[in-house]
Design an enzyme around this catalytic site. Structure first.
Site, short mmCIF file in Angstrom:
data_model
loop_
_atom_site.label_atom_id
_atom_site.label_comp_id
_atom_site.label_asym_id
_atom_site.label_seq_id
_atom_site.Cartn_x
_atom_site.Cartn_y
_atom_site.Cartn_z
N SER A 1 11.09 67.40 82.41
CA SER A 1 12.04 67.00 81.37
C SER A 1 12.88 68.19 80.97
O SER A 1 12.70 69.30 81.47
CB SER A 1 11.28 66.47 80.16
OG SER A 1 10.74 67.57 79.44
N LYS A 2 13.79 67.95 80.07
CA LYS A 2 14.70 68.98 79.54
C LYS A 2 13.97 70.26 79.13
O LYS A 2 14.53 71.35 79.22
CB LYS A 2 15.43 68.44 78.31
CG LYS A 2 16.50 67.45 78.65
CD LYS A 2 17.85 68.13 78.64
CE LYS A 2 18.87 67.34 79.45
NZ LYS A 2 19.55 68.09 80.46
N ARG A 3 12.74 70.06 78.66
CA ARG A 3 11.99 71.22 78.19
C ARG A 3 11.79 72.25 79.29
O ARG A 3 11.54 73.42 79.03
CB ARG A 3 10.60 70.80 77.67
CG ARG A 3 10.59 70.12 76.34
CD ARG A 3 9.18 69.71 75.97
NE ARG A 3 8.63 68.76 76.94
CZ ARG A 3 7.58 68.97 77.70
NH1 ARG A 3 6.91 70.10 77.62
NH2 ARG A 3 7.16 68.06 78.55
#
Ligand code: GLU
Length: 481
Positions: free
Chosen positions: A252-254
């Site tokens: 994910s974006k993380r």
């Protein structure tokens, strides 16, 4: 038989690195086997699909060097290649299943069906619909619906039996008799569901190998049943494992940038991104890490695709990009760097008229950046005057190097030509004549001129900054002492 694979994105967002990997593996598999790769746009979710995403998808795939033989933009013998242009086809095939008694009409609102689902669940049964249940629900509504001119949904009568999928990546996958119930193939809106459209299209487009993410594994049983109901030849399936972040949670974006577009903006080279994506679950027979698309097309196969999740590591991708940058010619980097530098540091005209200087400057900095977007900041070193700390000034003052640097200014001033050769000669002469040690002389000189302890080759730097600027940096420094 000719191998035909496809990538079938839904244009509901930007191309994700996971999607790009799926497209790449499908493409490579077709090319390895001398076959065709097809792009099909699955846009039957009209509310979420947008043309701008389709255009961007096409642009990103092309940028990556993934090329299709048939697709919405170039056509082909089995078109159209955009699902919203194929609605008539789905209706016709759904009708065929109704005529053969393998599908049936359901007159009910989605909310009513949802209510039914809850009822089944409340009896602690698997939430599967049967024909009997849906037809009973529907019977009460037929007249009302028909009067109102409403269309029914169409449900597939799922044969209850065990299904075995010989998956090319996962191995044998078993679906038990009760793994799924009857499911919608057409909505009352006249639009097909994913599981239905995908089967009709893959069959009509003569797809031989369906390579996609394993999030579709559970859908495959429905699709297999539809192939059987239509008596279509079943393609082979290969489900690619999920991509996880370094912490082993879903990517994910993380974990960094996750769309191809973001990497383009950051100045990644398509060759580097494609190379990295290829290694997400696949490995070179000799474990080689750096390879071109041509090599991958010759070597790729599904037998070297792992069924375990692939771990995405942006650090490694960035390292790989740096490697590709360093291996690129000056000419190529000059072209690639343009959108990052114009108009930030140079105007369009300056970029052309200063080509030689820019090429040399990028080359001098090559070891200092792994993403082209960092280049403007790195290039500041040529334009921004350094600042010297008091301590540094004091230490030079005490060192006895002052005479040497004074001599250096004079020598630079008297040069008849500003070239790297002449700069080298003059600098060596200053060291020799002032009788200082070279090692003691060069280190502070770098700091005087660049403001930093490390950086590009010093003579190249001096040359690029130009005589006037170098002399004024030196003079200002000597005055500050
Ligand atoms: N449109 C589907 C998706 O984007 C395609 C899945 C498939 O390849 O069958 O997930």
């Amino acid at each position: 038989m000719e191998v035909r694979t496809r990538f079938a994105p839904s244009p509901t967002g930007y191309l994700h690195v996971g999607g790009a990997r799926t497209a790449l593996f499908s493409f490579l598999y077709a090319k390895k086997h001398g076959g065709k790769f097809i792009l099909r746009i699955e846009d039957t979710d009209l509310e979420r699909s947008e043309r701008i995403f389709e255009d961007q998808l096409i642009d990103d795939l092309r940028w990556l060097g993934i090329e299709w033989d048939e697709g919405p933009d170039i056509g082909g013998p089995y078109g159209p290649y955009r699902q919203s242009d194929r609605l008539e086809i789905y209706r016709k095939f759904a009708q065929r299943l109704i005529d053969e008694g393998k599908a049936y009409e359901v007159y009910a609102e989605p909310e009513e069906i949802e209510k039914l689902r809850e009822e089944i669940l409340s009896k602690s049964q698997a939430p599967h619909y049967t024909r009997e249940m849906l037809e009973r629900l529907s019977a009460q509504k037929v007249d009302e619906y028909k009067k109102a001119g409403k269309k029914p949904a169409i449900y597939f009568d799922m044969p209850r039996k065990e299904w075995i999928l010989p998956d090319l990546v996962k191995g044998e996958v078993k679906f038990t008799e009760d793994s799924t119930g009857d499911f919608a193939i057409m909505r009352s809106s006249g639009l097909p569901t994913y599981n239905f459209a995908v089967v009709v299209d893959d069959a009509l487009m003569k797809i031989t190998h369906v390579i996609r993410g394993d999030d579709h594994l559970s859908n495959t049983v429905k699709q297999m049943a539809l192939y059987e109901a239509f008596n279509f030849d079943m393609p082979q399936f290969g489900h690619l494992s999920t991509i996880l972040g370094p912490d082993r949670t879903r990517l994910s974006k993380r974990h960094g940038s996750t769309s191809v577009g973001e990497y383009r903006k950051r100045g990644f080279l398509p060759e580097a991104l494609v190379n990295y994506l290829a290694l997400l679950g696949w490995s070179h027979p000799q474990q080689k890490e750096i390879m071109s698309m041509e090599e991958m097309k010759n070597l790729f196969d599904l037998d070297r695709v792992s069924k375990n999740p692939a771990v995405y590591d942006e650090k490694k991708l960035t390292w790989m990009n740096g490697k590709y940058i360093r291996e690129s010619s000056d000419e190529k980097l000059y072209e690639l760097a343009k959108p990052f530098i114009v108009p930030k540091l140079f105007s369009e005209e300056e970029y052309v008229s200063s080509k030689k200087w820019i090429e040399k400057a990028i080359n001098a900095l090559k070891n200092d950046f792994d993403e082209l977007s960092l280049l403007p900041e790195k290039m500041q070193i040529f334009f921004v005057k350094p600042v010297w700390e008091k301590e540094f000034l004091e230490s030079v003052k005490k060192s006895g190097l002052v005479i040497a640097y004074k001599l250096l200014v004079d020598l630079y001033e008297s040069l008849d030509e500003w070239s790297e050769e002449k700069i080298t000669e003059a600098t060596r002469k200053a060291v020799k004549e002032s009788k200082v040690k070279g090692s003691e002389f060069y280190h502070p000189l770098r700091k005087i001129l660049t403001g930093s302890e490390s950086g590009p080759d010093l003579v190249t730097f001096i040359f690029l900054v130009g005589r006037e600027n170098i002399i004024s940096r030196l003079r200002e420094f000597l005055e500050a002492l």
